[in-house]
Design an enzyme around this catalytic site. Structure first.
Site, PDB file in Angstrom:
ATOM      1  N   GLU A 121       2.453 -39.260  29.053  1.00 53.45           N
ATOM      2  CA  GLU A 121       3.093 -40.386  29.076  1.00 53.45           C
ATOM      3  C   GLU A 121       4.791 -40.138  28.676  1.00 53.45           C
ATOM      4  OE1 GLU A 121       2.063 -43.888  26.541  1.00 53.45           O
ATOM      5  OE2 GLU A 121       3.359 -45.022  27.548  1.00 53.45           O
ATOM      6  N   GLY A 261       4.118 -40.163  17.530  1.00 57.97           N
ATOM      7  CA  GLY A 261       3.096 -40.167  16.507  1.00 57.97           C
ATOM      8  C   GLY A 261       1.866 -39.800  17.085  1.00 57.97           C
ATOM      9  N   ALA A 262       1.214 -40.337  18.055  1.00 54.82           N
ATOM     10  CA  ALA A 262       0.152 -39.933  18.597  1.00 54.82           C
ATOM     11  C   ALA A 262      -0.122 -40.355  20.151  1.00 54.82           C
ATOM     12  CB  ALA A 262      -1.056 -40.498  17.896  1.00 54.82           C
ATOM     13  N   MET A 263      -1.115 -39.980  20.803  1.00 61.55           N
ATOM     14  CA  MET A 263      -1.082 -40.380  22.459  1.00 61.55           C
ATOM     15  C   MET A 263      -2.418 -40.796  22.635  1.00 61.55           C
ATOM     16  SD  MET A 263       0.316 -40.984  25.276  1.00 61.55           S
ATOM     17  CE  MET A 263      -0.428 -41.546  26.552  1.00 61.55           C
ATOM     18  N   ASN A 265      -4.343 -40.720  25.230  1.00 60.18           N
ATOM     19  CA  ASN A 265      -5.173 -40.547  26.450  1.00 60.18           C
ATOM     20  C   ASN A 265      -6.720 -40.713  26.501  1.00 60.18           C
ATOM     21  OD1 ASN A 265      -2.933 -38.561  26.618  1.00 60.18           O
ATOM     22  ND2 ASN A 265      -3.748 -37.680  25.039  1.00 60.18           N
ATOM     23  N   GLU A 298      -3.987 -46.256  18.597  1.00 64.76           N
ATOM     24  CA  GLU A 298      -4.209 -45.437  19.778  1.00 64.76           C
ATOM     25  C   GLU A 298      -5.631 -45.817  20.219  1.00 64.76           C
ATOM     26  OE1 GLU A 298      -2.000 -44.127  20.812  1.00 64.76           O
ATOM     27  OE2 GLU A 298      -0.799 -43.991  18.908  1.00 64.76           O
ATOM     28  N   HIS A 301      -5.597 -49.078  22.154  1.00 65.58           N
ATOM     29  CA  HIS A 301      -5.167 -48.991  23.392  1.00 65.58           C
ATOM     30  C   HIS A 301      -6.246 -48.671  24.589  1.00 65.58           C
ATOM     31  CE1 HIS A 301      -0.689 -48.913  23.805  1.00 65.58           C
ATOM     32  NE2 HIS A 301      -0.664 -47.611  23.126  1.00 65.58           N
ATOM     33  N   GLU A 320       2.603 -51.745  24.724  1.00 61.68           N
ATOM     34  CA  GLU A 320       2.918 -51.403  23.249  1.00 61.68           C
ATOM     35  C   GLU A 320       3.086 -52.673  22.381  1.00 61.68           C
ATOM     36  OE1 GLU A 320       2.329 -48.754  22.430  1.00 61.68           O
ATOM     37  OE2 GLU A 320       2.516 -47.574  24.158  1.00 61.68           O
TER      38      GLU A 320
HETATM   39  N1  B3K Z   1       1.928 -44.426  23.954  1.00 58.32           N
HETATM   40  C1  B3K Z   1       2.404 -43.444  23.324  1.00 58.32           C
HETATM   41  C2  B3K Z   1       3.736 -42.929  23.680  1.00 58.32           C
HETATM   42  C3  B3K Z   1       4.209 -41.537  23.998  1.00 58.32           C
HETATM   43  C4  B3K Z   1       5.476 -41.568  24.522  1.00 58.32           C
HETATM   44  C5  B3K Z   1       6.259 -40.431  24.267  1.00 58.32           C
HETATM   45  N2  B3K Z   1       7.205 -39.940  25.356  1.00 58.32           N
HETATM   46  C6  B3K Z   1       2.131 -43.567  21.906  1.00 58.32           C
HETATM   47  C7  B3K Z   1       1.824 -45.119  21.513  1.00 58.32           C
HETATM   48  O1  B3K Z   1       2.417 -45.914  21.468  1.00 58.32           O
HETATM   49  O2  B3K Z   1       0.852 -45.163  21.289  1.00 58.32           O
HETATM   50 ZN    ZN Z   2       1.071 -47.336  21.715  1.00 56.29          ZN
END
Ligand code: B3K
Ligand code: ZN
Length: 873
Positions: A121, A261-263, A265, A298, A301, A320
């Protein structure tokens, strides 16, 4: 670089329905084979070319339905691969080569501490393979990862593991399948020497989900809190939003080098180690709470973002804003709700208000951008969350929840827009949210000028609210917004909330009134005694509220308001009035005199019976220098620092014994636990110590040294060390700092704290320290956490960063220039403090602009270019 416009959105001509990837990992020459099932959209023109994104890739081969493409059949640029003539449905096969070891941007596939990991992302997948890299293209994925069995014993990807085995030459493979169609930004791969902690969660429908946390071996003892947080978050999302997890496996991996911070996926969240690892000896209470919030964010999400995703990146706040609102509510439910709100709002009013008032101000849904990475901002996240919260305030929780249910049901598996979300809220509640939609398109912080009059003769209270939103870049004229103002009227005789009656209707003692016009007067009848209004309770809208409260009004609200948030806010306003006088006195060279009403208010707090220690600690904390600066037309860093120190020291002198008593009453030898009760005690104790150390009180120094030496937990150790290092007692501070640095040299997350403590001290030697520490073996400019801990923290050190010789600005600019080549995303974030030059005096303005101009002369990444260009416009 050219901007992209929301108004140019076109649905994709081709969909990828299924994606198969094979990674043959190698640090300098990873091969990626892709096999994509592609279909033309029924409404697309049959002559539409297939356009795939791809950057920093070497194309090895390309075939359609098994037939290799001749060079003439496609066009290749640095950014896209275009195939002019393709069938209605076909299989595209490609092979590319790329070099994870030289990927310092940390986007796409890269190496962190020798481990392979990905960050896709927003637009990182195009650094992995040629693909329509946009969130409205959703496919099922099957991924095979091939690596060295010794250096990469663990091979992970999204979904469920379906196959694994040994290969020739010491290699092995694992195959993963993700049955949920997803956009490529949610793709993830991890390979390395990782160790796992495993647990289980039984979902509300009785399915058993395996939970795995993957870390480097030395961090296995730092996983307990993240795992417990994950389980709490899973249960909370079931109870609160009816959302159940949808795979049999959920994995979190901790990596050291990570831009954010984190992602989230799908099924394989990748975390910055700072956002997942905790241990009482290495992490503070704040870090424990941060980890809990990010793990929850996360996880949430999975529904708000993954199952229902964004049609395009202009809709980023759709996932977000909603997800931040969800994690804020989770943390409020898990810890102290008023303290969570106070902390979120303090941060918001300092940092987001500053963004909204600066040259990079943008709406929650921007209408154009050059580099989407620059839009992962406080506006998209935090203001986005405030707007979702306003919807909850306007509709009430029950309708809001029904709207959320409808949204998830109707759009499951789709890529949608903010209109789709707000539309569900309007549909279930019957509310007209058309004016409300302006919150998404209008940038800037609305200001409400309020005044009230009590009419004794008629027992009426007339409240007039006037709203205006200042001009922001590209938006000179603003329309009135729909603003929910939660309020009460507190009777000055009874000290109680009075019943609110408007147009003959009883609204209760606490109600939401709707400000929709430029100016409105609300008439409350049957108001039996003169009231003080308590407005914008719980910060019911992200606005600046001006009301001509007297200091007596504020002292009254501080003790009588039934809303915890507004009690705190009354204290902040009272302190601000005193600070304003002192800032003026400092500037005019007049002797500073402390406002005795502030002292008395603090005495009441310290000696009173307030049972919520966490809120009390917040109430005893003065507004930060950054927040005070936000309130000034022109920021005078030195006057603000001097005024705040003066208030702190005056309070410490006047209430010295009370602070000592509070400190002692809240000391504890209990085994550390990040519970709300313990955290509250520690914060109260440490606030008291901060006051005592501001006057270098002899007993205070002994308490501080003892607290540091006791090594009971990192919260207490770090706080004591910070106070010592920020005092003038270098004789005690230097050995403590040295001992701490040696003890924790092996732990990068503790060394981050060691850097920050030193470069945030007010003494004038800080710039030299920063330069010295940049050479320290624990520092690396390639590691974003280190850059934030050292350079980022220095740029928040207001008196030292804003030195009048401009050396603070020059240092930041030098680092930005270097990082622009290595990691443009981090470089563009780091430059932010320089972009706020308009807020300072002329001399500093010139110095800051000079540095921006110097940066602009470099060959710039689109990230840094976009920010610097706006700042100099
Ligand atoms: N969705 C990720 C965003 C990472 C993008 C970095 N370029 C983090 C979050 O909001 O959970
Ligand atoms: Zn987020």
């Amino acid at each position: 670089p050219q901007p992209v416009y929301l108004s140019d959105y076109q649905p994709p001509a081709y969909q990828v329905t299924h994606t198969e990837l094979t990674f043959d990992l190698d640090p300098a020459a990873t091969r990626v084979k892709a096999r994509l099932q592609i279909e033309r959209h029924p409404s697309a023109d049959s002559t539409a070319p297939l356009v795939l994104n791809g950057e920093h890739l070497t194309l090895i081969s390309l075939a359609i339905d098994g037939n290799p493409l001749s060079d003439a059949a496609y066009q290749l640029t640095d950014e896209v691969l275009r195939i002019a003539d393709v069938p209605e449905a076909f299989t595209l096969e490609s092979e590319v080569e790329l070099a994870p070891c030289s990927n310092t941007a940390l986007e796409g596939l890269y190496q962190s501490n020798g481990m392979y990991c990905t960050q896709c992302e927003a637009e990182g997948f195009r650094r992995i393979t040629y693909y329509p890299d946009r969130p409205d293209v959703m496919a099922t994925f099957k991924v095979t990862v091939i690596g060295n069995a010794i250096s990469e014993p663990v091979l992970l990807a999204n979904g469920n593991p379906i196959d694994q085995g040994a290969l020739e030459n010491g290699r092995h493979f694992a195959t993963w399948e993700d049955p949920h169609p997803k956009p490529c930004y949610l793709f993830a791969l991890v390979a390395g020497n990782l160790h796992k902690v495993e647990d289980f969660f039984e979902t509300m429908s009785g399915r058993n989900v395996t939970l795995q946390l993957w870390v480097e071996q030395e961090n296995l003892d730092k996983t307990e809190h993240a795992m417990a947080s994950l389980k709490r978050a899973m249960a909370w999302d079931e109870q609160t939003y009816g959302r159940e997890y949808d795979l049999d496996l959920f994995m979190i991996v901790a990596v050291n080098d990570f831009n954010m911070g984190a992602m989230e996926n799908k099924g394989l969240n990748i975390f910055n180690s700072a956002a997942v690892l905790t241990h009482p000896n290495t992490a503070t209470d704040a870090a424990f709470q941060n980890v809990e919030g990010i793990v929850a964010h996360e996880y949430f999400h999975n529904w708000s973002g993954n199952r229902v995703t964004c049609r395009d990146w202009f809709q980023l706040s759709l996932k977000e804003g909603f997800t931040v609102f969800r994690d804020q509510c989770f943390s409020a439910d898990t810890n102290s709700a008023p303290v969570k709100r106070i902390q979120d709002v303090s941060f918001f009013r300092t940092a987001q208000f500053a963004e909204d008032a600066g040259p990079t101000a943008h709406p929650i849904r921007p209408d154009h951008f050059i580099e989407i990475t620059n839009f992962y901002t406080l506006t998209i996240y935090e203001k986005g969350a405030e707007v979702v919260r306003m919807l909850r305030n306007l509709l009430g929780w029950e309708d809001f929840r029904r709207g959320s249910d409808l949204y998830f049901e109707r759009f499951d598996g789709q890529a949608v827009t903010i209109e789709d979300f707000v539309g569900c809220m309007a549909e279930v509640s019957g509310a007209d949210l058309s004016q409300f939609m302006r919150w998404y398109s209008q940038a800037g912080t609305p200001e409400i000028d309020a005044h009230g009059e009590y009419d004794y003769a008629h027992a009426e209270y007339h409240l007039t609210l006037r709203q205006r939103t200042p001009a922001t870049p590209g938006q000179s004229d603003k329309l009135p917004l729909h603003i929910p103002v939660r309020m009460g009227l507190v009777g000055t005789k009874s000290g109680q909330d009075l019943t609110l009656t408007m147009s003959g209707e009883k609204l209760g003692k606490d109600a939401v009134i709707h400000l929709t016009e430029d100016e409105q007067t609300f008439v409350f009848t049957d108001v039996a005694e003169a009231p003080v209004p308590s407005l914008l309770r719980d910060f019911s809208a992200p606005v600046k509220l001006h009301f001509p409260y007297s200091r007596e009004d504020l002292a009254f609200l501080l003790t009588h308001d039934s809303d915890g948030f507004n009690r705190w806010d009354a204290g902040q306003r009272l302190a601000m009035l005193a600070l304003d006088d002192l800032i003026a006195a400092h500037r005019n060279g007049v002797e500073k005199v402390m406002d005795s009403r502030v002292v008395e208010a603090f005495r009441t707090l310290l000696t009173g019976s307030m049972s919520d220690k966490a809120v009390l600690a917040e109430m005893l904390t003065l507004p930060s220098e950054a927040y005070i600066a936000e309130q000034q037309p022109i920021v005078d860093v030195d006057a603000i620092h001097a005024a705040r120190e003066f208030v702190r020291q005056s309070l410490a002198v006047a209430l010295r014994d009370e602070f000592v008593a509070v400190y002692k009453a809240n000391q504890s030898n209990e085994t550390y636990a990040p519970t709300p009760e313990q955290i509250a005690q520690r914060s109260l104790k440490n606030v008291a110590l901060t006051y005592l150390m501001s006057i270098e009180d002899e007993e205070g120094i002994v308490l501080c040294e003892t607290q540091f030496a006791a090594e009971h937990n990192m919260t207490d150790v770090r706080h004591a060390l910070t106070l010592l290092v920020h005092s003038d007692r270098d004789d005690i501070a230097s050995p403590a700092l040295k001992a701490f640095g040696e003890k924790w040299a092996h732990d990068p997350l503790v060394m981050d704290q060691w850097f920050t403590i030193q470069v945030s001290r007010p003494q004038a030697d800080v710039l030299d320290r920063v330069q010295y520490l940049m050479q320290h073996p624990a520092f690396s400019i390639k590691n974003p956490n280190k850059v934030r801990a050292l350079i980022g923290a220095f740029a928040q050190n207001r008196v030292n960063f804003h030195r009048l010789d401009g050396k603070g600005y020059a240092l930041l600019a030098d680092v930005v220039i270097e990082l622009n080549r290595l990691n443009p995303e981090i470089a563009a974030r780091l430059v932010t403090p320089l972009t706020r030059w308009q807020r300072f005096d002329e001399e500093r303005q010139q110095l800051m602009r000079d540095e921006l101009v110097r940066i602009k002369q470099e060959p710039l990444s689109s990230n840094v270019f976009e920010v610097v260009e706006k700042a100099l416009a």
